[in-house]
Enzyme design. Structure first.
Site, PDB file in Angstrom:
ATOM      1  N   ASN A  13       0.369  14.816 -24.539  1.00  0.00           N
ATOM      2  CA  ASN A  13      -0.763  15.315 -23.740  1.00  0.00           C
ATOM      3  C   ASN A  13      -0.962  14.469 -22.491  1.00  0.00           C
ATOM      4  OD1 ASN A  13      -2.509  17.622 -25.039  1.00  0.00           O
ATOM      5  ND2 ASN A  13      -1.743  16.383 -26.734  1.00  0.00           N
ATOM      6  N   MET A  84      -6.372   7.066 -31.807  1.00  0.00           N
ATOM      7  CA  MET A  84      -6.718   7.141 -33.228  1.00  0.00           C
ATOM      8  C   MET A  84      -7.789   6.144 -33.662  1.00  0.00           C
ATOM      9  SD  MET A  84      -4.987   9.712 -33.958  1.00  0.00           S
ATOM     10  CE  MET A  84      -5.037   9.852 -35.744  1.00  0.00           C
ATOM     11  N   HIS A 103      -9.232  17.817 -30.010  1.00  0.00           N
ATOM     12  CA  HIS A 103      -9.078  17.809 -31.468  1.00  0.00           C
ATOM     13  C   HIS A 103      -8.369  19.099 -31.882  1.00  0.00           C
ATOM     14  CE1 HIS A 103     -10.016  16.468 -35.512  1.00  0.00           C
ATOM     15  NE2 HIS A 103     -10.372  17.709 -35.807  1.00  0.00           N
TER      16      HIS A 103
END
Ligand code: GRF
Length: 193
Positions: A13, A84, A103
């Site tokens: 991403n 994370m 998400h």
């Protein structure tokens, strides 16, 4: 707008965002010194920083250093993409309303899950991707944009669809930020908040 992308591992991403917004993505941070995202950043000539929580006395000290780093780079939007760690109060106090996350489920389904793709697939529920502001909770902040992803029996095929949806949704949200369509704490759907 000066953007920092946070990622703990792969960074696909990040790569999409850095390629599409080269004038805005100014920094990548990873909480793992050996994360592949740092190699991606190097190849794209994006400044990269990394330090690990275990190198600090506690999380507040770690996050104090993060806030200093972001201030040094004059960052005004923090984009979490596979980061994370839970954002703690020190970080949040410095950047409330300026941190967003992606998400891989339709929140609130599978909020807080580190395996949201597998879990939503197994349940055949909450299939999709959400971009949201980060607040004190885990995946509980105000939703900015969501997109459904079509179920596929084969998990690998479903997972590929999820990532393709992410690579389309996150840039769309960033574009809306750049166009001034999203203000601190306001979603695309509630422009007048
Ligand atoms: C993505 O699926 C994102 O939704 C989740 O972590 C994954 C990160 O993938 N939060 P990558 O590191 O960007 O490849």
């Amino acid at each position: 707008m000066r953007i920092a992308v946070f990622a703990s591992g792969n960074g696909s991403n990040f790569q999409v965002l850095a390629e599409q917004f080269p004038n805005n993505v100014k920094l990548v941070f990873s909480d793992h010194r050996d994360a592949f995202v740092l190699q991606r950043a190097e190849a794209l000539e994006v400044a990269q920083k990394s330090f690990e929580l275990k190198e600090f006395a506690n999380k507040a000290a770690y996050e104090t250093k993060l806030v200093e780093l972001l201030q040094d780079y004059e960052i005004n939007l923090v984009v979490l993409a596979g980061y994370m760690k839970i954002i703690g109060p020190t970080f949040l106090a410095g950047f409330k309303g300026q941190i967003i996350n992606i998400h891989p489920s339709l929140l609130p389904d599978f909020a807080g899950s580190a395996h949201a793709i597998e879990e939503s697939h197994a349940a055949n529920r909450g299939l999709g991707v959400t971009v949201h502001f980060v607040d004190e909770g885990v995946d509980t902040g105000k939703i900015i944009a969501q997109v459904s992803v079509e179920f596929a029996e084969n998990l690998a095929i479903y997972e590929k669809r999820v990532h393709e949806a992410e690579y389309e949704l996150y840039p769309r949200v960033i574009k809306a930020f750049l166009a001034g369509e999203i203000a601190d704490g306001c979603s695309v759907r509630e422009k007048n908040c």
